[in-house]
Motif scaffolding. Structure first.
Motif, PDB file in Angstrom:
ATOM      1  N   ILE A 138       0.826  -1.207   0.000  1.00  0.00           N
ATOM      2  CA  ILE A 138       0.000   0.000   0.000  1.00  0.00           C
ATOM      3  C   ILE A 138       0.858   1.253   0.000  1.00  0.00           C
ATOM      4  CG2 ILE A 138      -1.695   1.303   1.368  1.00  0.00           C
ATOM      5  CD1 ILE A 138      -2.696  -1.413   2.407  1.00  0.00           C
ATOM      6  N   PHE A 139       2.032   1.195   0.602  1.00  0.00           N
ATOM      7  CA  PHE A 139       2.848   2.387   0.799  1.00  0.00           C
ATOM      8  C   PHE A 139       4.045   2.463  -0.140  1.00  0.00           C
ATOM      9  CE2 PHE A 139       0.644   1.772   4.854  1.00  0.00           C
ATOM     10  CZ  PHE A 139       0.044   3.016   4.963  1.00  0.00           C
ATOM     11  N   THR A 140       3.838   2.238  -1.418  1.00  0.00           N
ATOM     12  CA  THR A 140       4.912   2.442  -2.386  1.00  0.00           C
ATOM     13  C   THR A 140       5.088   3.944  -2.584  1.00  0.00           C
ATOM     14  OG1 THR A 140       3.423   2.415  -4.278  1.00  0.00           O
ATOM     15  CG2 THR A 140       4.341   0.283  -3.574  1.00  0.00           C
ATOM     16  N   SER A 141       6.230   4.355  -3.080  1.00  0.00           N
ATOM     17  CA  SER A 141       6.484   5.789  -3.244  1.00  0.00           C
ATOM     18  C   SER A 141       5.514   6.420  -4.249  1.00  0.00           C
ATOM     19  CB  SER A 141       7.938   6.038  -3.670  1.00  0.00           C
ATOM     20  OG  SER A 141       8.231   5.327  -4.850  1.00  0.00           O
ATOM     21  N   ALA A 142       5.135   5.698  -5.303  1.00  0.00           N
ATOM     22  CA  ALA A 142       4.188   6.243  -6.285  1.00  0.00           C
ATOM     23  C   ALA A 142       2.815   6.473  -5.653  1.00  0.00           C
ATOM     24  CB  ALA A 142       4.059   5.295  -7.474  1.00  0.00           C
ATOM     25  N   ARG A 145       2.952   9.480  -3.367  1.00  0.00           N
ATOM     26  CA  ARG A 145       2.951  10.732  -4.134  1.00  0.00           C
ATOM     27  C   ARG A 145       1.535  11.092  -4.584  1.00  0.00           C
ATOM     28  NH1 ARG A 145       8.020   9.288  -5.907  1.00  0.00           N
ATOM     29  NH2 ARG A 145       7.251   8.064  -7.647  1.00  0.00           N
ATOM     30  N   ARG A 146       0.761  10.085  -4.977  1.00  0.00           N
ATOM     31  CA  ARG A 146      -0.625  10.343  -5.380  1.00  0.00           C
ATOM     32  C   ARG A 146      -1.489  10.756  -4.192  1.00  0.00           C
ATOM     33  NH1 ARG A 146      -1.295   5.259  -9.158  1.00  0.00           N
ATOM     34  NH2 ARG A 146      -1.600   4.395  -7.109  1.00  0.00           N
ATOM     35  N   MET A 147      -1.144  10.287  -2.985  1.00  0.00           N
ATOM     36  CA  MET A 147      -1.910  10.638  -1.788  1.00  0.00           C
ATOM     37  C   MET A 147      -1.518  12.005  -1.226  1.00  0.00           C
ATOM     38  SD  MET A 147      -2.455   7.333   0.617  1.00  0.00           S
ATOM     39  CE  MET A 147      -1.013   6.340   0.315  1.00  0.00           C
TER      40      MET A 147
END
Length: 185
Positions: A138-142, A145-147
């Protein structure tokens, strides 16, 4: 005569059993006396049964700061008979919490609320591994960034609410726990 010999042997057997149990208790208690010096780390002294728990939790205003000045930003202590590593170095904390998190799965974090015990930081063992493997994607960098716009919006809303409460003339206490819980959800 036989009865007196049996009594003597039984009394000595119980004495021997008691002595063996006491020796085992002492051996278990003192096994960690040199735990931190063997690993080349400074640390709080060990006190039988309580470890250095009392020293860590004594409500003295500058207790923790004194330990940091005395031992540095990484030092050892004891929670009862268990060794505990105390880390106050930001880069080491980041490394532990991000890249080496899987190596530090059993944290000694106190919980205030019963639902905090279900938090990834508070879980232990297999339950921690199961939740960690489910939450990690759930916590990928992409995705983070969207959140970011949503996080910024929620933070602005929280700050606005706090400013309104601070400027309010009412002397009513602010329930920070519930406010921060709402922010984190």
């Amino acid at each position: 005569f036989v009865t007196s010999v049996l009594r003597y042997l039984l009394s000595n057997v119980w004495s021997l059993v008691l002595l063996t149990v006491l020796a085992r208790i002492v051996a278990v208690c003192v096994r960690n006396v040199n735990y931190w010096p063997k690993r080349g780390l400074p640390g709080l002294g060990w006190v039988p049964v309580v470890g250095s728990y009392y020293s860590l939790t004594t409500p003295h205003p500058n207790n923790q700061m004194d330990y940091l000045r005395r031992f540095g930003k990484v030092f050892g202590a004891f929670l009862f008979n268990d060794p505990v590593l105390i880390v106050a170095e930001p880069s080491a904390i980041k490394r532990i919490l991000v890249s080496d998190f899987h190596l530090f799965q059993d944290h000694l974090m106190p919980t205030i609320h019963k639902y905090e015990a279900l938090d990834l930081v508070h879980l232990k063992g297999e339950q921690w591994k199961r939740v960690r493997s489910a939450v990690s994607p759930i916590f990928t960098s992409a995705k983070l960034r969207r959140m970011e716009p949503l996080i910024h919006q929620c933070t602005s809303s929280l700050l606005f609410q706090l400013e309104q409460l601070a400027n309010d003339d009412d002397d009513k206490p602010i329930l920070m726990y519930s406010m921060m819980a709402s922010y984190s959800l």
